[in-house]
Design a protein around this motif. Sequence first.
Motif, PDB file in Angstrom:
ATOM      1  N   GLY A  31     -37.818 -60.753  39.705  1.00 32.46           N
ATOM      2  CA  GLY A  31     -37.456 -60.495  41.063  1.00 32.46           C
ATOM      3  C   GLY A  31     -35.891 -59.174  40.925  1.00 32.46           C
ATOM      4  N   ARG A  32     -35.447 -59.411  39.536  1.00 34.04           N
ATOM      5  CA  ARG A  32     -34.377 -58.848  39.027  1.00 34.04           C
ATOM      6  C   ARG A  32     -34.674 -57.327  39.022  1.00 34.04           C
ATOM      7  NH1 ARG A  32     -33.564 -61.078  32.749  1.00 34.04           N
ATOM      8  NH2 ARG A  32     -32.664 -63.253  33.204  1.00 34.04           N
ATOM      9  N   ALA A  33     -35.796 -56.515  39.225  1.00 28.72           N
ATOM     10  CA  ALA A  33     -36.030 -54.944  39.307  1.00 28.72           C
ATOM     11  C   ALA A  33     -35.823 -54.693  40.811  1.00 28.72           C
ATOM     12  CB  ALA A  33     -37.202 -54.326  38.535  1.00 28.72           C
ATOM     13  N   LEU A  34     -36.249 -55.945  41.500  1.00 28.70           N
ATOM     14  CA  LEU A  34     -35.908 -55.734  42.988  1.00 28.70           C
ATOM     15  C   LEU A  34     -34.559 -56.339  43.598  1.00 28.70           C
ATOM     16  CD1 LEU A  34     -40.036 -57.256  43.284  1.00 28.70           C
ATOM     17  CD2 LEU A  34     -39.289 -54.667  43.268  1.00 28.70           C
ATOM     18  N   GLY A  35     -33.525 -56.292  43.061  1.00 26.27           N
ATOM     19  CA  GLY A  35     -32.437 -57.247  43.564  1.00 26.27           C
ATOM     20  C   GLY A  35     -32.773 -58.762  44.073  1.00 26.27           C
ATOM     21  N   TYR A  77     -46.059 -68.365  57.853  1.00 24.93           N
ATOM     22  CA  TYR A  77     -45.947 -67.079  57.601  1.00 24.93           C
ATOM     23  C   TYR A  77     -47.237 -66.616  57.224  1.00 24.93           C
ATOM     24  CZ  TYR A  77     -41.185 -66.377  58.543  1.00 24.93           C
ATOM     25  OH  TYR A  77     -39.768 -67.073  59.397  1.00 24.93           O
ATOM     26  N   SER A  78     -47.871 -66.174  57.142  1.00 18.15           N
ATOM     27  CA  SER A  78     -48.714 -65.641  55.777  1.00 18.15           C
ATOM     28  C   SER A  78     -48.197 -65.594  54.559  1.00 18.15           C
ATOM     29  CB  SER A  78     -49.344 -63.934  55.974  1.00 18.15           C
ATOM     30  OG  SER A  78     -48.714 -63.062  55.987  1.00 18.15           O
ATOM     31  N   SER A  79     -48.343 -65.320  53.816  1.00 19.37           N
ATOM     32  CA  SER A  79     -47.702 -64.532  51.981  1.00 19.37           C
ATOM     33  C   SER A  79     -47.514 -63.225  52.371  1.00 19.37           C
ATOM     34  CB  SER A  79     -48.884 -64.723  51.106  1.00 19.37           C
ATOM     35  OG  SER A  79     -48.649 -66.122  51.039  1.00 19.37           O
ATOM     36  N   ARG A  80     -47.862 -62.517  52.821  1.00 23.94           N
ATOM     37  CA  ARG A  80     -47.079 -61.101  52.994  1.00 23.94           C
ATOM     38  C   ARG A  80     -46.075 -61.020  54.100  1.00 23.94           C
ATOM     39  NH1 ARG A  80     -49.037 -57.571  49.813  1.00 23.94           N
ATOM     40  NH2 ARG A  80     -51.347 -58.023  49.386  1.00 23.94           N
ATOM     41  N   ALA A  81     -45.994 -61.645  55.099  1.00 26.46           N
ATOM     42  CA  ALA A  81     -45.434 -61.821  55.979  1.00 26.46           C
ATOM     43  C   ALA A  81     -43.963 -62.530  55.773  1.00 26.46           C
ATOM     44  CB  ALA A  81     -45.720 -62.390  57.068  1.00 26.46           C
ATOM     45  N   PHE A  82     -44.444 -63.631  54.616  1.00 29.04           N
ATOM     46  CA  PHE A  82     -42.820 -64.160  54.196  1.00 29.04           C
ATOM     47  C   PHE A  82     -42.474 -62.994  53.355  1.00 29.04           C
ATOM     48  CE2 PHE A  82     -41.451 -67.492  50.515  1.00 29.04           C
ATOM     49  CZ  PHE A  82     -40.375 -68.219  51.735  1.00 29.04           C
ATOM     50  N   ALA A  83     -43.189 -62.102  52.252  1.00 27.45           N
ATOM     51  CA  ALA A  83     -42.416 -61.431  51.591  1.00 27.45           C
ATOM     52  C   ALA A  83     -41.694 -60.292  52.303  1.00 27.45           C
ATOM     53  CB  ALA A  83     -43.986 -60.793  50.535  1.00 27.45           C
ATOM     54  N   SER A  84     -42.605 -60.091  53.295  1.00 29.23           N
ATOM     55  CA  SER A  84     -41.275 -59.157  54.261  1.00 29.23           C
ATOM     56  C   SER A  84     -40.272 -59.707  55.038  1.00 29.23           C
ATOM     57  CB  SER A  84     -42.563 -58.360  55.277  1.00 29.23           C
ATOM     58  OG  SER A  84     -43.682 -57.481  54.634  1.00 29.23           O
ATOM     59  N   HIS A  85     -40.173 -61.044  54.684  1.00 30.16           N
ATOM     60  CA  HIS A  85     -38.864 -61.626  56.001  1.00 30.16           C
ATOM     61  C   HIS A  85     -38.421 -61.655  54.705  1.00 30.16           C
ATOM     62  CE1 HIS A  85     -36.695 -64.141  58.163  1.00 30.16           C
ATOM     63  NE2 HIS A  85     -36.940 -65.145  57.431  1.00 30.16           N
ATOM     64  N   ILE A  86     -39.090 -62.088  53.339  1.00 33.07           N
ATOM     65  CA  ILE A  86     -37.007 -62.321  52.513  1.00 33.07           C
ATOM     66  C   ILE A  86     -36.995 -60.372  52.278  1.00 33.07           C
ATOM     67  CG2 ILE A  86     -36.686 -62.124  49.327  1.00 33.07           C
ATOM     68  CD1 ILE A  86     -39.404 -65.110  50.577  1.00 33.07           C
ATOM     69  N   ALA A  87     -37.608 -59.803  51.896  1.00 33.59           N
ATOM     70  CA  ALA A  87     -37.223 -58.369  51.638  1.00 33.59           C
ATOM     71  C   ALA A  87     -36.426 -58.218  52.747  1.00 33.59           C
ATOM     72  CB  ALA A  87     -38.448 -56.653  51.712  1.00 33.59           C
ATOM     73  N   ALA A 142     -43.984 -64.126  46.578  1.00 30.84           N
ATOM     74  CA  ALA A 142     -43.469 -62.719  47.843  1.00 30.84           C
ATOM     75  C   ALA A 142     -42.601 -61.519  46.593  1.00 30.84           C
ATOM     76  CB  ALA A 142     -42.267 -63.984  48.820  1.00 30.84           C
ATOM     77  N   VAL A 143     -42.280 -62.225  45.110  1.00 33.51           N
ATOM     78  CA  VAL A 143     -41.965 -61.246  44.904  1.00 33.51           C
ATOM     79  C   VAL A 143     -42.632 -60.475  44.142  1.00 33.51           C
ATOM     80  CG1 VAL A 143     -40.327 -60.886  42.320  1.00 33.51           C
ATOM     81  CG2 VAL A 143     -39.618 -62.599  43.762  1.00 33.51           C
ATOM     82  N   THR A 144     -44.140 -60.710  43.479  1.00 35.73           N
ATOM     83  CA  THR A 144     -44.906 -60.241  42.486  1.00 35.73           C
ATOM     84  C   THR A 144     -45.231 -59.253  44.048  1.00 35.73           C
ATOM     85  OG1 THR A 144     -46.847 -62.006  43.611  1.00 35.73           O
ATOM     86  CG2 THR A 144     -45.516 -62.171  41.024  1.00 35.73           C
ATOM     87  N   ILE A 145     -45.479 -59.300  45.559  1.00 33.47           N
ATOM     88  CA  ILE A 145     -46.886 -58.714  46.293  1.00 33.47           C
ATOM     89  C   ILE A 145     -45.071 -57.698  46.265  1.00 33.47           C
ATOM     90  CG2 ILE A 145     -46.124 -58.964  48.694  1.00 33.47           C
ATOM     91  CD1 ILE A 145     -47.219 -61.307  48.754  1.00 33.47           C
ATOM     92  N   LEU A 146     -43.261 -58.078  46.612  1.00 34.94           N
ATOM     93  CA  LEU A 146     -43.054 -56.974  47.088  1.00 34.94           C
ATOM     94  C   LEU A 146     -43.252 -55.320  45.384  1.00 34.94           C
ATOM     95  CD1 LEU A 146     -39.612 -58.890  49.010  1.00 34.94           C
ATOM     96  CD2 LEU A 146     -41.467 -56.792  49.570  1.00 34.94           C
TER      97      LEU A 146
END
Length: 154
Positions: A31-35, A77-87, A142-146
């Motif tokens: 996650g570091r590179a993604l903030g 949430y689906s995993s992708r929706a969860f990742a989008s929520h976090i982002a 979620a981090v890996t999806i993003l």
Amino acid sequence: MKLGVVAIGKPGRGPEAQLAADWAGRATLAGRALGLGPVELIDLEPRKPGKAPEAELILKAAEGAHLIACDERGKTYSSRAFASHIAGLRDGGERRLVFAVGGADGLDDSVRAAAASTLAFGPQTWPHALARAMLVEQIYRAVTILAGSPYHRD
């Protein structure tokens, strides 16, 4: 955005605790590179029994953060929706995101009321050690999806 998983009870030295710690470490690195990160595991031990003393500790640990209450009646949430929520929270300027996992009797109403949203892993009730491990794995996912990693497969 810093991420925290606040849980009531000792994680112990069992496989669930090892899984959660491993995924928290992986999510922190990825996650570091993604903030996003670090991912912190915060275990709370109330001195008095009951949901109200647990709630006091949870709310204190989550002070100033965007709080998500993990509750079987929460939103799925689906995993992708969860990742989008976090982002979306990160991109919206949140500096800290905290997920609350209750003790054996669940979360006090005051925690659910203070939470900005809820999260459920379905209608089943899970032991908090497993819920904690599953939550941290989903944070890592979620981090890996993003990040565009091949870890998640649709």
